[in-house]
Design an enzyme around this catalytic site. Structure first.
Site, PDB file in Angstrom:
ATOM      1  N   HIS A 176       0.807  -1.223   0.000  1.00  0.00           N
ATOM      2  CA  HIS A 176       0.000   0.000   0.000  1.00  0.00           C
ATOM      3  C   HIS A 176       0.842   1.276   0.000  1.00  0.00           C
ATOM      4  CE1 HIS A 176      -3.792  -2.088   0.370  1.00  0.00           C
ATOM      5  NE2 HIS A 176      -3.363  -2.744   1.423  1.00  0.00           N
TER       6      HIS A 176
ATOM      7  N   GLU B 239      -8.398 -12.033   4.769  1.00  0.00           N
ATOM      8  CA  GLU B 239      -9.133 -10.773   4.692  1.00  0.00           C
ATOM      9  C   GLU B 239     -10.279 -10.806   3.688  1.00  0.00           C
ATOM     10  OE1 GLU B 239      -6.281  -7.755   3.747  1.00  0.00           O
ATOM     11  OE2 GLU B 239      -5.302  -8.945   2.195  1.00  0.00           O
TER      12      GLU B 239
ATOM     13  N   ASP C  42      -9.977  -5.013   5.386  1.00  0.00           N
ATOM     14  CA  ASP C  42     -10.477  -5.639   4.163  1.00  0.00           C
ATOM     15  C   ASP C  42     -11.499  -6.726   4.470  1.00  0.00           C
ATOM     16  OD1 ASP C  42      -9.327  -4.196   2.084  1.00  0.00           O
ATOM     17  OD2 ASP C  42      -7.419  -5.238   2.279  1.00  0.00           O
TER      18      ASP C  42
END
Length: 259
Positions: A46, A149, A175
């Protein structure tokens, strides 16, 4: 080759604590390593980190006792290969959904005959000075962490955990919320707690550990009581922002009381 203390401790049932670093700073990672964490995970899913920058952060972590791990962007074999060749002693893989994917991930971390990893660990083998020891011992020293997730992962959790070589099932609560149609800004959710409980039980029934995050010191005893043995404390930007906000609040409160 350096031995993976985190993998050894987890295999003995002992808990470990570490942190994720997402600020793209070798200095911050090195600081976290010196602070006493068992492991430090370099975030590369990310943020804007590329391989050369990951390598520099791994070099910084090499000055500490923390086990260096990389969270790769996906389960693609290329990402696994690069992270390990650069010197990571483990990988954190996001969005794993099936046992087949888990098997492919483990295989990519192991040299033949146990897997499909190709030879080329230049930095990991100390620029070939450590070739023999690395080849003999790498398979036993690479930590594999899968982030759970998605609903698919929960539905396939037992089969995923049955894959030999999976060390940690780690809860990705944000998530997971999105996958379940829940608002991640309104945590905690009972459904997320239920997923974690299932992960812990599945891990206990197999040769794996359960992992989850702790955002404050008060969270840590609860995680241990739940049966979580791979604890992520942080990440770095959360620790920094919390400390900054605490100082600012103390000043504002004092200033207002005088006013």
């Amino acid at each position: 080759m350096r031995r993976n203390r985190v993998r050894q401790k987890l295999s003995q049932g002992s808990p470990v604590i570490g942190t994720f670093v997402g600020l793209q700073s070798a200095n911050v990672a090195e600081l976290m390593g010196h602070s006493g964490f068992d492991f430090v995970v370099i975030e590369s899913e990310h943020n804007a980190l590329e391989s050369a920058e990951i390598e520099h952060i791994l070099m910084a972590l090499g000055n500490t006792n923390a086990v260096p791990i990389v969270r790769i962007p996906s389960s693609d074999k290329v990402f696994i290969q690069k992270a390990l060749d650069l010197g990571a002693m483990g990988i954190v893989v996001p969005s794993v959904r099936t046992a087949e994917e888990a098997m492919s991930i483990v295989s990519a971390t192991r040299f033949p005959p146990l897997g499909t990893r190709s030879w080329g660990p230049l930095r990991a083998s100390k620029y070939t000075f450590d070739n023999e020891d690395y080849l003999k011992n790498a398979n036993d020293n690479i930590l594999v962490v899968l982030i759970i997730e998605t609903v698919d992962a929960v539905n396939n959790l037992e089969q995923i955990a049955d894959v030999p070589g999976i060390d940690v099932l780690f809860l990705g609560p944000w998530d997971m919320c999105l996958s379940l149609g829940l608002d991640p800004l309104c945590q905690p959710h009972v459904e997320i707690d239920q997923v974690l409980q299932k992960m812990i039980q599945v891990s206990k029934d197999r040769d794996a550990s359960a992992g989850a995050g702790a955002s404050s010191p008060d969270d840590i005893p609860g995680r241990l009581d739940q049966g979580v043995t791979f604890i992520s404390y942080g990440p770095d930007y959360a620790l920094l922002s919390a400390a900054a906000q605490a100082g600012v609040k103390a000043f504002r409160d004092l200033d207002e009381s005088k006013g």
